[in-house]
Design a protein around this motif. Structure first.
Motif, PDB file in Angstrom:
ATOM      1  N   HIS A   3       0.996  -1.166  -0.087  1.00  0.00           N
ATOM      2  CA  HIS A   3      -0.029   0.155   0.006  1.00  0.00           C
ATOM      3  C   HIS A   3       0.901   1.105  -0.018  1.00  0.00           C
ATOM      4  O   HIS A   3       2.168   1.123   0.325  1.00  0.00           O
ATOM      5  N   PRO A   4       0.301   2.227  -0.197  1.00  0.00           N
ATOM      6  CA  PRO A   4       1.239   3.509  -0.279  1.00  0.00           C
ATOM      7  C   PRO A   4       2.097   3.853   1.040  1.00  0.00           C
ATOM      8  O   PRO A   4       3.103   4.327   1.099  1.00  0.00           O
ATOM      9  N   THR A   5       1.373   3.487   2.361  1.00  0.00           N
ATOM     10  CA  THR A   5       2.326   3.658   3.406  1.00  0.00           C
ATOM     11  C   THR A   5       2.396   2.478   4.338  1.00  0.00           C
ATOM     12  O   THR A   5       2.833   2.746   5.475  1.00  0.00           O
ATOM     13  N   ARG A   6       2.070   1.296   3.813  1.00  0.00           N
ATOM     14  CA  ARG A   6       2.086   0.184   4.488  1.00  0.00           C
ATOM     15  C   ARG A   6       2.362  -1.027   3.703  1.00  0.00           C
ATOM     16  O   ARG A   6       2.088  -1.086   2.645  1.00  0.00           O
ATOM     17  N   THR A   7       3.285  -1.763   4.157  1.00  0.00           N
ATOM     18  CA  THR A   7       3.456  -3.287   3.517  1.00  0.00           C
ATOM     19  C   THR A   7       2.722  -4.428   4.409  1.00  0.00           C
ATOM     20  O   THR A   7       3.116  -4.454   5.587  1.00  0.00           O
ATOM     21  N   VAL A   8       1.859  -5.482   3.916  1.00  0.00           N
ATOM     22  CA  VAL A   8       1.300  -6.393   4.598  1.00  0.00           C
ATOM     23  C   VAL A   8       1.766  -7.891   3.806  1.00  0.00           C
ATOM     24  O   VAL A   8       1.392  -8.006   2.712  1.00  0.00           O
ATOM     25  N   TYR A   9       2.469  -8.677   4.679  1.00  0.00           N
ATOM     26  CA  TYR A   9       2.837 -10.094   4.528  1.00  0.00           C
ATOM     27  C   TYR A   9       1.939 -11.067   5.269  1.00  0.00           C
ATOM     28  O   TYR A   9       1.222 -10.734   6.267  1.00  0.00           O
ATOM     29  N   THR A  10       1.392 -12.001   4.578  1.00  0.00           N
ATOM     30  CA  THR A  10       0.631 -12.953   5.280  1.00  0.00           C
ATOM     31  C   THR A  10       1.358 -14.423   5.191  1.00  0.00           C
ATOM     32  O   THR A  10       2.041 -14.902   4.024  1.00  0.00           O
ATOM     33  N   PHE A  11       1.805 -15.326   6.025  1.00  0.00           N
ATOM     34  CA  PHE A  11       2.201 -16.610   6.292  1.00  0.00           C
ATOM     35  C   PHE A  11       1.383 -17.586   6.772  1.00  0.00           C
ATOM     36  O   PHE A  11       0.335 -16.928   7.528  1.00  0.00           O
ATOM     37  N   ALA A  12       1.271 -18.653   6.380  1.00  0.00           N
ATOM     38  CA  ALA A  12       0.312 -19.741   6.648  1.00  0.00           C
ATOM     39  C   ALA A  12       0.784 -21.067   6.780  1.00  0.00           C
ATOM     40  O   ALA A  12       1.417 -21.187   5.517  1.00  0.00           O
ATOM     41  N   ASP A  13       0.336 -21.830   7.435  1.00  0.00           N
ATOM     42  CA  ASP A  13       0.252 -23.345   7.282  1.00  0.00           C
ATOM     43  C   ASP A  13      -0.748 -23.926   7.786  1.00  0.00           C
ATOM     44  O   ASP A  13      -1.989 -23.193   8.177  1.00  0.00           O
TER      45      ASP A  13
END
Length: 141
Positions: free
Chosen positions: A104-114
């Motif tokens: 996003h313009p002011t944030r980065t979002v990672y998702t991890f899952a198992d």
């Protein structure tokens, strides 16, 4: 004069109908996913910023925009088993699979899952438009 007004009045609905028909006939555009050359993690100013140069956060060491290593590492323990969610080392610790990345313009979002856990890791840049003191602060030299 009357003919001109009548002609434009008649033409407008016909033109709108044609535009609507053409718009409906077009196939939907494919969704475009942005993958920048490097993903911003900590972006305070040009002198203090840390980026991920890899497609997955666990594939490479995080770096300054100049390419100099600025390693950030993060681990999580799930049911007694350790996983990396940020950083390439230690390589003998398994990486939790990354399922998504959104920039996003002011944030980065990672998702991890198992099968056992889902983790969301967000990085926020403090560029808040209502805080003019924060936005106008001088860079360190």
């Amino acid at each position: 004069m009357f003919n001109r007004v009548w002609h434009h009045t008649l033409l407008s609905p016909v033109a709108l109908f044609m535009i609507a028909a053409v718009a409906q006939a077009q196939p939907p555009a494919a969704a475009v996913t942005l993958r920048p050359p490097a993903v911003p993690l900590v972006a305070v100013d040009p002198y203090f910023s840390i980026w991920s140069p890899a497609d997955r956060l666990t594939d490479a060491t995080t770096v300054h925009w100049t390419g100099r290593p600025h390693p950030l590492n993060s681990f999580v323990r799930v049911d007694g088993e350790a996983f990396r969610i940020m950083g390439a080392t230690p390589a003998d610790t398994a990486a939790l699979p990354q399922t998504s990345l959104v920039v996003h313009p002011t944030r980065t979002v990672y998702t991890f899952a198992d099968k056992r856990v889902r983790i969301t890791l967000s990085f926020l840049t403090p560029a808040l438009p209502w805080d003019l003191d924060l936005l106008s602060r001088r860079s360190r030299t």
